[in-house]
Design a protein around this motif. Structure first.
Motif, PDB file in Angstrom:
ATOM      1  N   ASN A 169      42.475  36.352 105.932  1.00 13.07           N
ATOM      2  CA  ASN A 169      42.450  35.889 104.546  1.00 13.07           C
ATOM      3  C   ASN A 169      43.582  36.547 103.751  1.00 13.07           C
ATOM      4  O   ASN A 169      43.353  37.437 102.946  1.00 13.07           O
ATOM      5  N   PRO A 170      44.822  36.102 103.980  1.00 14.02           N
ATOM      6  CA  PRO A 170      45.951  36.704 103.266  1.00 14.02           C
ATOM      7  C   PRO A 170      46.015  36.239 101.811  1.00 14.02           C
ATOM      8  O   PRO A 170      45.341  35.283 101.420  1.00 14.02           O
ATOM      9  N   VAL A 171      46.828  36.913 101.036  1.00 15.83           N
ATOM     10  CA  VAL A 171      47.121  36.502  99.665  1.00 15.83           C
ATOM     11  C   VAL A 171      48.264  35.494  99.753  1.00 15.83           C
ATOM     12  O   VAL A 171      49.242  35.722 100.461  1.00 15.83           O
ATOM     13  N   PHE A 172      48.146  34.400  99.024  1.00 18.97           N
ATOM     14  CA  PHE A 172      49.210  33.395  99.008  1.00 18.97           C
ATOM     15  C   PHE A 172      49.969  33.474  97.694  1.00 18.97           C
ATOM     16  O   PHE A 172      49.383  33.668  96.631  1.00 18.97           O
ATOM     17  N   TYR A 173      51.282  33.338  97.809  1.00 16.46           N
ATOM     18  CA  TYR A 173      52.140  33.319  96.634  1.00 16.46           C
ATOM     19  C   TYR A 173      52.562  31.887  96.373  1.00 16.46           C
ATOM     20  O   TYR A 173      53.022  31.186  97.275  1.00 16.46           O
ATOM     21  N   MET A 174      52.376  31.472  95.141  1.00 16.09           N
ATOM     22  CA  MET A 174      52.800  30.142  94.725  1.00 16.09           C
ATOM     23  C   MET A 174      53.533  30.317  93.400  1.00 16.09           C
ATOM     24  O   MET A 174      53.301  31.286  92.685  1.00 16.09           O
ATOM     25  N   SER A 177      49.367  53.908  96.180  1.00 12.54           N
ATOM     26  CA  SER A 177      50.224  53.105  97.041  1.00 12.54           C
ATOM     27  C   SER A 177      49.621  52.979  98.440  1.00 12.54           C
ATOM     28  O   SER A 177      48.605  53.592  98.759  1.00 12.54           O
ATOM     29  N   PHE A 178      50.282  52.207  99.270  1.00 12.02           N
ATOM     30  CA  PHE A 178      49.911  52.096 100.672  1.00 12.02           C
ATOM     31  C   PHE A 178      50.119  53.422 101.387  1.00 12.02           C
ATOM     32  O   PHE A 178      50.902  54.265 100.952  1.00 12.02           O
ATOM     33  N   HIS A 179      49.451  53.567 102.520  1.00  7.25           N
ATOM     34  CA  HIS A 179      49.679  54.673 103.442  1.00  7.25           C
ATOM     35  C   HIS A 179      50.303  54.079 104.702  1.00  7.25           C
ATOM     36  O   HIS A 179      50.153  52.880 104.959  1.00  7.25           O
ATOM     37  N   GLU A 234      46.563  50.130 105.752  1.00  5.77           N
ATOM     38  CA  GLU A 234      45.551  49.314 105.068  1.00  5.77           C
ATOM     39  C   GLU A 234      45.650  47.830 105.409  1.00  5.77           C
ATOM     40  O   GLU A 234      44.747  47.059 105.081  1.00  5.77           O
ATOM     41  N   CYS A 235      46.731  47.402 106.004  1.00  5.21           N
ATOM     42  CA  CYS A 235      46.925  45.976 106.290  1.00  5.21           C
ATOM     43  C   CYS A 235      46.183  45.569 107.558  1.00  5.21           C
ATOM     44  O   CYS A 235      46.038  46.348 108.490  1.00  5.21           O
ATOM     45  N   CYS A 236      45.744  44.320 107.590  1.00  4.63           N
ATOM     46  CA  CYS A 236      44.903  43.828 108.682  1.00  4.63           C
ATOM     47  C   CYS A 236      45.702  43.338 109.890  1.00  4.63           C
ATOM     48  O   CYS A 236      45.140  43.169 110.972  1.00  4.63           O
ATOM     49  N   LEU A 237      46.990  43.119 109.715  1.00  7.99           N
ATOM     50  CA  LEU A 237      47.832  42.627 110.804  1.00  7.99           C
ATOM     51  C   LEU A 237      49.239  43.168 110.609  1.00  7.99           C
ATOM     52  O   LEU A 237      49.749  43.165 109.495  1.00  7.99           O
ATOM     53  N   THR A 238      49.843  43.658 111.679  1.00  6.03           N
ATOM     54  CA  THR A 238      51.216  44.167 111.626  1.00  6.03           C
ATOM     55  C   THR A 238      52.007  43.595 112.797  1.00  6.03           C
ATOM     56  O   THR A 238      51.526  43.582 113.923  1.00  6.03           O
ATOM     57  N   LEU A 239      53.202  43.118 112.508  1.00  8.30           N
ATOM     58  CA  LEU A 239      54.144  42.694 113.537  1.00  8.30           C
ATOM     59  C   LEU A 239      55.297  43.689 113.541  1.00  8.30           C
ATOM     60  O   LEU A 239      55.908  43.942 112.506  1.00  8.30           O
ATOM     61  N   GLU A 240      55.577  44.278 114.701  1.00  9.62           N
ATOM     62  CA  GLU A 240      56.696  45.204 114.843  1.00  9.62           C
ATOM     63  C   GLU A 240      57.878  44.397 115.385  1.00  9.62           C
ATOM     64  O   GLU A 240      57.758  43.753 116.429  1.00  9.62           O
ATOM     65  N   CYS A 241      58.990  44.441 114.675  1.00  5.35           N
ATOM     66  CA  CYS A 241      60.086  43.510 114.963  1.00  5.35           C
ATOM     67  C   CYS A 241      61.438  44.204 115.100  1.00  5.35           C
ATOM     68  O   CYS A 241      61.726  45.179 114.408  1.00  5.35           O
ATOM     69  N   THR A 254      58.708  46.301 110.072  1.00  4.19           N
ATOM     70  CA  THR A 254      57.359  45.780 110.323  1.00  4.19           C
ATOM     71  C   THR A 254      57.025  44.752 109.261  1.00  4.19           C
ATOM     72  O   THR A 254      57.459  44.863 108.106  1.00  4.19           O
ATOM     73  N   LEU A 255      56.285  43.739 109.653  1.00  7.04           N
ATOM     74  CA  LEU A 255      55.722  42.775 108.719  1.00  7.04           C
ATOM     75  C   LEU A 255      54.220  43.030 108.728  1.00  7.04           C
ATOM     76  O   LEU A 255      53.586  42.957 109.774  1.00  7.04           O
ATOM     77  N   ASN A 256      53.672  43.371 107.560  1.00 12.70           N
ATOM     78  CA  ASN A 256      52.273  43.761 107.417  1.00 12.70           C
ATOM     79  C   ASN A 256      51.568  42.793 106.482  1.00 12.70           C
ATOM     80  O   ASN A 256      52.085  42.501 105.394  1.00 12.70           O
ATOM     81  N   ILE A 257      50.388  42.307 106.864  1.00 13.60           N
ATOM     82  CA  ILE A 257      49.654  41.336 106.055  1.00 13.60           C
ATOM     83  C   ILE A 257      48.558  42.043 105.254  1.00 13.60           C
ATOM     84  O   ILE A 257      47.595  42.557 105.827  1.00 13.60           O
ATOM     85  N   PRO A 258      48.696  42.066 103.917  1.00 11.04           N
ATOM     86  CA  PRO A 258      47.661  42.642 103.070  1.00 11.04           C
ATOM     87  C   PRO A 258      46.621  41.577 102.689  1.00 11.04           C
ATOM     88  O   PRO A 258      46.812  40.389 102.961  1.00 11.04           O
ATOM     89  N   THR A 259      45.570  42.027 102.036  1.00 14.69           N
ATOM     90  CA  THR A 259      44.541  41.109 101.549  1.00 14.69           C
ATOM     91  C   THR A 259      44.403  41.275 100.033  1.00 14.69           C
ATOM     92  O   THR A 259      45.069  42.117  99.422  1.00 14.69           O
ATOM     93  N   GLU A 260      43.526  40.514  99.467  1.00 16.14           N
ATOM     94  CA  GLU A 260      43.282  40.547  98.026  1.00 16.14           C
ATOM     95  C   GLU A 260      42.927  41.960  97.541  1.00 16.14           C
ATOM     96  O   GLU A 260      43.248  42.332  96.414  1.00 16.14           O
ATOM     97  N   LYS A 261      42.322  42.768  98.392  1.00 14.31           N
ATOM     98  CA  LYS A 261      41.941  44.139  98.022  1.00 14.31           C
ATOM     99  C   LYS A 261      43.151  45.016  97.725  1.00 14.31           C
ATOM    100  O   LYS A 261      43.018  46.047  97.081  1.00 14.31           O
TER     101      LYS A 261
END
Length: 174
Positions: free
Chosen positions: A156-161, A94-96, A110-117, A65-72
């Motif tokens: 509103n995902p967290v971006f890595y730079m 940790s996450f649940h 806790e993630c706002c979006l999940t892709l099952e792949c 799964t790809l799960n999108i977390p937020t700043e929280k």
């Protein structure tokens, strides 16, 4: 512009962080933090360190799964990124997760979006495994939907730079 020699071994110029959930032979289910991905239609492609526990397990089990977390969730994001091979779901704070009823992988609750792949192909280069997959299902938090479509303005995902010298996390503002 000034021409320079290669100044770093990697460069991230702003990619959303995601939590990669997978079945783990040692821990049951596990996750890792990553940021190299893109989608085209129902295809999702990732770049993950070739020698990671996540790649070893995904190669064996063929789904994730790809799960999108937020700043929280910055604390959980860091747990996933800095504890390779550990049982991350059992860390304090940790996450649940719940197990997907479609594939054998965890959905991070806790993630706002999940892709099952499901994996369609993996190509290894010197240091990176390129994972090609088909998105079997999208799970989206209700607050991110408008007329049954994903509202990009609400996501509103967290971006890595950063590069090999410094990690930077960025967030969208209102």
């Amino acid at each position: 512009m000034t021409k320079i020699e290669l100044a770093t071994s990697k460069l991230y110029f702003g990619f959303p962080i995601f939590i990669l959930g997978y079945k783990d032979d040692k821990w049951g289910y596990n996750y890792t933090t990553s940021s190299s991905s893109y989608t085209l239609g129902s295809e999702l492609n990732l770049g993950v360190s070739k020698h990671s526990n996540a790649v070893k397990q995904i190669k064996k089990n063929g789904c994730f799964t790809l799960n999108i977390p937020t700043e929280k969730q910055m604390k959980q994001i860091k747990i996933g990124g800095f504890n390779s091979g550990a049982d991350k779901f059992n860390f304090p704070d940790s996450f649940h997760y719940k197990k997907s009823d479609l594939i054998d992988a965890p959905i991070i609750t806790e993630c706002c979006l999940t892709l099952e792949c499901e994996v369609t192909q993996i190509i290894d280069s010197e240091a990176v495994s390129h994972i090609f997959s088909t998105i079997k299902r999208w799970l989206v938090e209700d607050t991110l939907l408008h007329e049954q479509q994903l509202s990009s303005f609400q996501l509103n995902p967290v971006f890595y730079m950063g590069d090999s010298h410094k990690r930077i996390f960025r967030y969208l503002t209102e």
